[in-house]
Design a protein around this motif. Structure first.
Motif, mmCIF file in Angstrom:
data_model
loop_
_atom_site.group_PDB
_atom_site.id
_atom_site.type_symbol
_atom_site.label_atom_id
_atom_site.label_comp_id
_atom_site.label_asym_id
_atom_site.label_seq_id
_atom_site.Cartn_x
_atom_site.Cartn_y
_atom_site.Cartn_z
ATOM 1 N N ALA A 40 43.761 89.491 83.210
ATOM 2 C CA ALA A 40 44.894 90.308 82.756
ATOM 3 C C ALA A 40 45.830 89.496 81.859
ATOM 4 O O ALA A 40 46.339 90.003 80.854
ATOM 5 C CB ALA A 40 45.648 90.848 83.965
ATOM 6 N N GLN A 41 46.025 88.234 82.215
ATOM 7 C CA GLN A 41 46.879 87.362 81.403
ATOM 8 C C GLN A 41 46.309 87.178 80.007
ATOM 9 O O GLN A 41 47.032 87.237 79.001
ATOM 10 C CB GLN A 41 47.015 86.007 82.087
ATOM 11 C CG GLN A 41 47.787 84.959 81.306
ATOM 12 C CD GLN A 41 47.685 83.575 81.933
ATOM 13 O OE1 GLN A 41 47.454 83.436 83.135
ATOM 14 N NE2 GLN A 41 47.837 82.552 81.112
ATOM 15 N N MET A 42 45.007 86.956 79.910
ATOM 16 C CA MET A 42 44.366 86.758 78.617
ATOM 17 C C MET A 42 44.396 88.042 77.783
ATOM 18 O O MET A 42 44.613 88.004 76.567
ATOM 19 C CB MET A 42 42.923 86.285 78.806
ATOM 20 C CG MET A 42 42.784 84.875 79.358
ATOM 21 S SD MET A 42 43.399 83.583 78.226
ATOM 22 C CE MET A 42 45.060 83.335 78.872
ATOM 23 N N LYS A 43 44.184 89.184 78.439
ATOM 24 C CA LYS A 43 44.241 90.457 77.712
ATOM 25 C C LYS A 43 45.638 90.702 77.141
ATOM 26 O O LYS A 43 45.783 91.237 76.033
ATOM 27 C CB LYS A 43 43.830 91.596 78.634
ATOM 28 C CG LYS A 43 42.339 91.663 78.919
ATOM 29 C CD LYS A 43 42.001 92.894 79.749
ATOM 30 C CE LYS A 43 40.510 93.066 79.908
ATOM 31 N NZ LYS A 43 40.165 94.282 80.687
ATOM 32 N N LYS A 44 46.655 90.310 77.892
ATOM 33 C CA LYS A 44 48.023 90.472 77.408
ATOM 34 C C LYS A 44 48.310 89.510 76.261
ATOM 35 O O LYS A 44 48.913 89.884 75.249
ATOM 36 C CB LYS A 44 49.006 90.234 78.555
ATOM 37 C CG LYS A 44 50.467 90.422 78.167
ATOM 38 C CD LYS A 44 51.374 90.243 79.377
ATOM 39 C CE LYS A 44 52.841 90.436 78.991
ATOM 40 N NZ LYS A 44 53.739 90.250 80.176
ATOM 41 N N GLN A 45 47.844 88.261 76.419
ATOM 42 C CA GLN A 45 48.098 87.253 75.389
ATOM 43 C C GLN A 45 47.378 87.599 74.090
ATOM 44 O O GLN A 45 47.925 87.380 72.998
ATOM 45 C CB GLN A 45 47.644 85.881 75.890
ATOM 46 C CG GLN A 45 47.901 84.738 74.900
ATOM 47 C CD GLN A 45 47.581 83.391 75.511
ATOM 48 O OE1 GLN A 45 47.495 83.236 76.729
ATOM 49 N NE2 GLN A 45 47.394 82.390 74.661
ATOM 50 N N TYR A 46 46.171 88.139 74.199
ATOM 51 C CA TYR A 46 45.360 88.455 73.019
ATOM 52 C C TYR A 46 45.187 89.968 72.886
ATOM 53 O O TYR A 46 44.087 90.464 72.627
ATOM 54 C CB TYR A 46 44.004 87.753 73.118
ATOM 55 C CG TYR A 46 44.117 86.247 73.134
ATOM 56 C CD1 TYR A 46 44.417 85.538 71.973
ATOM 57 C CD2 TYR A 46 43.957 85.525 74.321
ATOM 58 C CE1 TYR A 46 44.531 84.152 71.984
ATOM 59 C CE2 TYR A 46 44.070 84.143 74.336
ATOM 60 C CZ TYR A 46 44.364 83.469 73.177
ATOM 61 O OH TYR A 46 44.484 82.095 73.179
#
Length: 209
Positions: A40-46
């Motif tokens: 979820a963190q990576m999806k938000k960041q990218y």
């Protein structure tokens, strides 16, 4: 206990193929919740990327993956196979793709996602988690490299060194290898060096690359 293998630390990679950029991220995790939180963190960041494909493996638990809109079987499964082949568990990987306007085809995607996951894992490193016997060995400087090589050949690791007139190595040895190492140490030093067992530990220790 049988050893198992995990990423040593966070790992990253970057790869460009026909103007598409692939960013790989690997993290060690203990639970499925940790893995999903990182995804979820990576999806938000990218969030502006075309695809955020992912996989994770939890020891004794779940294996999951997602192609995130890429052709079926071209991203998540190849990434998962990187970790299976390496024998690594307790790991999560997200590969982000910024589309460059040129279609890569299923074969091209498979190679790109495999390379991104493999390079990120290589950057992270791999650690062995097992029960170790902690030993101290005092030897001459002339014998130092031979003692270290003997330990490494038995999948042991150097946990520190103290220097004086001689050198004292603090070694971690697989529990099943301690007896063999003691015999080899006696032979290679002609009895001049001996090992002292100082305890046991269940730890993750980076493997030599």
């Amino acid at each position: 206990m049988e050893p198992y293998y995990i990423p040593t630390a966070a790992g990253e990679s970057a790869y460009t193929e026909k103007r598409s950029t692939f960013l790989g991220h690997v993290r060690p995790v203990e639970t499925e919740d940790e893995a999903r939180a990182f995804i979820a963190q990576m999806k938000k960041q990218y969030h502006d990327a075309r695809h955020n494909c992912w996989c994770y493996l939890i020891r004794g638990g779940a294996e999951r993956y997602s192609d995130d809109g890429e052709p079926q079987g071209s991203a998540g499964i190849p990434m998962l196979e990187v970790f299976r082949r390496a024998g690594v568990t307790n790991a999560v990987c997200v590969v982000t793709r910024y589309f460059g306007g040129v279609l890569l085809g299923t074969g091209g995607l498979l190679r790109a996602y495999t390379k991104s996951a493999k390079d990120a894992l290589s950057d992270a490193g791999i650690s062995a988690v097992r029960r170790w016997v902690c030993v101290d060995v005092q030897c001459s400087y002339a014998l130092l490299e031979r003692v270290k090589n003997a330990a490494a050949a038995l999948c042991g690791a150097v946990d520190g060194m103290d220097y004086g007139a001689d050198v004292t190595l603090h070694l971690l040895l697989p529990e099943e290898a301690a007896g063999t190492f003691e015999t080899q140490l006696r032979d290679l030093s002609s009895g001049a060096a001996a090992m002292a067992v100082t305890g046991e530990a269940l730890r993750d220790v980076p493997m030599e690359s």
